[in-house]
Design a protein around this motif. Structure first.
Motif, PDB file in Angstrom:
ATOM      1  N   SER A 343     -20.391  12.228 -11.600  1.00 12.80           N
ATOM      2  CA  SER A 343     -20.484  10.799 -11.980  1.00 12.80           C
ATOM      3  C   SER A 343     -21.663   9.982 -11.547  1.00 12.80           C
ATOM      4  CB  SER A 343     -19.131  10.136 -12.093  1.00 12.80           C
ATOM      5  OG  SER A 343     -18.090  11.044 -12.517  1.00 12.80           O
ATOM      6  N   LEU A 344     -21.575  10.098 -10.168  1.00 13.12           N
ATOM      7  CA  LEU A 344     -22.675   9.341  -9.403  1.00 13.12           C
ATOM      8  C   LEU A 344     -24.157   9.993  -9.344  1.00 13.12           C
ATOM      9  CD1 LEU A 344     -20.925   8.114  -6.120  1.00 13.12           C
ATOM     10  CD2 LEU A 344     -21.126   7.011  -8.362  1.00 13.12           C
ATOM     11  N   LEU A 345     -24.055  11.339  -9.501  1.00 11.00           N
ATOM     12  CA  LEU A 345     -25.359  11.937  -9.829  1.00 11.00           C
ATOM     13  C   LEU A 345     -25.967  11.526 -11.184  1.00 11.00           C
ATOM     14  CD1 LEU A 345     -24.792  15.633  -8.150  1.00 11.00           C
ATOM     15  CD2 LEU A 345     -26.374  13.713  -7.497  1.00 11.00           C
ATOM     16  N   ASN A 346     -25.115  11.643 -12.177  1.00 13.05           N
ATOM     17  CA  ASN A 346     -25.485  11.410 -13.551  1.00 13.05           C
ATOM     18  C   ASN A 346     -25.733   9.885 -13.646  1.00 13.05           C
ATOM     19  OD1 ASN A 346     -25.706  13.604 -15.113  1.00 13.05           O
ATOM     20  ND2 ASN A 346     -23.507  13.900 -14.669  1.00 13.05           N
ATOM     21  N   TYR A 347     -25.181   9.062 -12.981  1.00 15.53           N
ATOM     22  CA  TYR A 347     -25.473   7.361 -12.768  1.00 15.53           C
ATOM     23  C   TYR A 347     -26.946   7.314 -12.185  1.00 15.53           C
ATOM     24  CZ  TYR A 347     -25.221   2.669 -11.581  1.00 15.53           C
ATOM     25  OH  TYR A 347     -25.255   1.252 -11.641  1.00 15.53           O
ATOM     26  N   ASP A 348     -27.159   7.871 -11.181  1.00 12.43           N
ATOM     27  CA  ASP A 348     -28.476   7.927 -10.499  1.00 12.43           C
ATOM     28  C   ASP A 348     -29.563   8.660 -11.497  1.00 12.43           C
ATOM     29  OD1 ASP A 348     -27.692   6.589  -8.233  1.00 12.43           O
ATOM     30  OD2 ASP A 348     -27.239   8.535  -7.169  1.00 12.43           O
ATOM     31  N   ARG A 349     -29.307   9.603 -12.354  1.00 15.19           N
ATOM     32  CA  ARG A 349     -30.169  10.084 -13.172  1.00 15.19           C
ATOM     33  C   ARG A 349     -30.727   9.358 -14.252  1.00 15.19           C
ATOM     34  NH1 ARG A 349     -29.655  12.263 -17.752  1.00 15.19           N
ATOM     35  NH2 ARG A 349     -27.419  12.428 -17.803  1.00 15.19           N
ATOM     36  N   GLU A 350     -29.525   8.543 -14.901  1.00 17.81           N
ATOM     37  CA  GLU A 350     -29.907   7.648 -15.917  1.00 17.81           C
ATOM     38  C   GLU A 350     -30.661   6.435 -15.423  1.00 17.81           C
ATOM     39  OE1 GLU A 350     -26.045   6.710 -17.483  1.00 17.81           O
ATOM     40  OE2 GLU A 350     -25.762   8.820 -18.139  1.00 17.81           O
TER      41      GLU A 350
END
Length: 449
Positions: A343-350
């Motif tokens: 979740s946090l990796l995708n949040y950072d990616r976005e």
């Protein structure tokens, strides 16, 4: 006298590395930030007295002077290595570890020669270049210092000669909002079109505030150069200028000479300004440093003077990343990834993709650090997905433990920010906490189902 407490500390650290070594051998990720620091005490830099072959007072003085230099050298690169390790920057941490190992080797050479009463080892200096983290430690995270240095060939208003220009600079920093902007001005410098101001102003920032991010990305700091009128005369505007602050994303300091404008026309005048914060807003500011490095030559053995005695590296000087990189057969270490929250990796990616999109929308090239951060996040996502698709029960357990630790750490951060009255940071961290909690619950349902 034997250092039993030091030995016990070494043993505890060595035992703590065992599960990490086992994990690395099994192909599992190793979190280098959890690897303990190398235990270092003053005894590591002490010169033992030789009862059989004591050195002369003059030699003793030279020995201690060399040890002082080597101690500073060793502690400096050890500190740099630890900071890179905490940031998870494996490649830079490994480079620093090599310098740590080299310095400790020279310390052992010096200690051995002193203990055996030998002449002071020969030494020389060489240049070493390494990356260091640029951090302005005298500033707090909420400080921004603005320096207004000088004006260059300012164009005086009509009716005023260059030698009669009495210039001052007003500025406006629109944070926390345009209505509550931080404003101030320099003193007036008289009778010159190239005034030297050399004044500084400490401004307040909040790195997690949305308004601050907008200021950084689009507004910056506005300047107005004024000519002070005489008695009963109003001040006249010489021109205006604007300093963009996007570079603070990846740098802790900006120094620019900006054009002084009259509306949309350039006046030919310039304004030199500088901005400094504690550390970059998102990236890491690396600066190459070249220093004189003290190098000791091995002391020849008394029994075979024609063959220099090879000095074995101290066990404590082995790179702490050796366990993680032992499986690699190439000289250059591959990227080391670790389990994290999807979740946090995708949040950072976005978040990073939004930043990249803003740069492209404004027809600007994104900073290399921003591009590299985006690539790292993408690679981490791909690596983690590949690992978990064929995950063993042990790896899934490790993944669950990672999420549990994240939940605990984020919960503590929410409490900390709330107690400090930092509502924006608490709100942002709470959002991250909810994402990780949902991910953890989803994982537990899949494992039990």
């Amino acid at each position: 006298m034997k250092d039993m407490s030091g030995a016990a500390q070494h043993l505890r650290h060595a035992k703590g590395l065992d599960p990490m070594v086992t994990a690395a051998k099994s192909g599992l990720p190793v979190d280098i930030t959890k690897i303990p620091n190398v235990p270092v005490s003053e005894d590591d830099y002490s010169l033992a007295r030789s009862q059989t072959s004591p050195v002369s007072p003059r030699s003793s003085e030279k020995y201690h002077a060399l040890m002082d230099l080597l101690q500073k050298q060793h502690q400096k690169c050890l500190s740099i290595s630890q900071r890179f390790t905490l940031l998870g920057n494996v490649s830079e941490a490994l480079k620093s570890e090599k310098l740590v190992e080299e310095s400790m080797k020279y310390i052992e050479i010096l200690k051995d020669a002193h203990a055996k009463g030998r002449p002071v080892p020969k030494c020389h200096t060489e240049e070493r270049t390494f990356n260091s983290l640029k951090v302005h430690s005298s500033l707090s995270p909420n400080d921004l210092v603005l320096y207004i240095m000088r004006g260059i060939n300012l164009l005086p208003p009509p009716g005023v000669s260059p030698n009669d220009l009495n210039a001052s600079v007003k500025f406006e920093f629109p944070f926390p909002s345009s209505e509550e902007a931080q404003r101030d001005k320099t003193n007036t410098v008289k009778n010159t079109s190239s005034p030297e101001f050399n004044e500084q102003f400490k401004l307040y920032i909040n790195r997690t505030h949305r308004g601050f991010k907008r200021v950084i990305q689009s507004k910056g700091i506005k300047f107005e150069i004024l000519h002070k009128g005489g008695l009963f005369k109003t001040d006249k505007v010489v021109g205006s200028a604007q300093l963009k602050l996007e570079a603070l994303e990846n740098h802790s300091e900006i120094r620019e000479i900006i054009d002084v404008m009259d509306g949309r026309k350039t006046t030919g005048g310039k304004l030199e300004v500088r901005v400094k914060i504690r550390e970059p807003l998102s990236g890491v500011d690396l600066q190459p440093v070249t220093e004189k490095w003290l190098v000791l030559e091995p002391v020849p053995s008394l029994s075979s003077p024609e063959k220099p005695q090879e000095q074995a590296p101290s066990p404590r000087s082995k790179p702490r990343h050796e366990a993680a990189s032992r499986g690699s057969h190439s000289n250059s270490s591959p990227p080391v990834y670790r389990l994290y929250s999807f979740s946090l990796l995708n949040y950072d990616r976005e978040r990073l993709e939004r930043k990249l999109s803003e740069y492209r929308k404004n027809h600007q090239d994104p900073p290399p650090d921003l591009i590299n951060q985006h690539k790292d996040v993408i690679h981490s996502l791909q690596w983690q997905k590949a690992q978990l698709e064929r995950a063993s029960p042990a790896l899934l357990t490790e993944y669950e433990n990672v999420l549990r630790r994240l939940v605990q750490g984020l919960s503590e951060s929410v409490k900390k920010f709330s107690s400090q009255g930092n509502r924006d940071a608490a709100k942002d961290t709470l959002g991250r906490l909810k994402m990780v909690e949902n991910e953890l619950e989803s994982l537990k349902r899949k494992r039990t189902g």
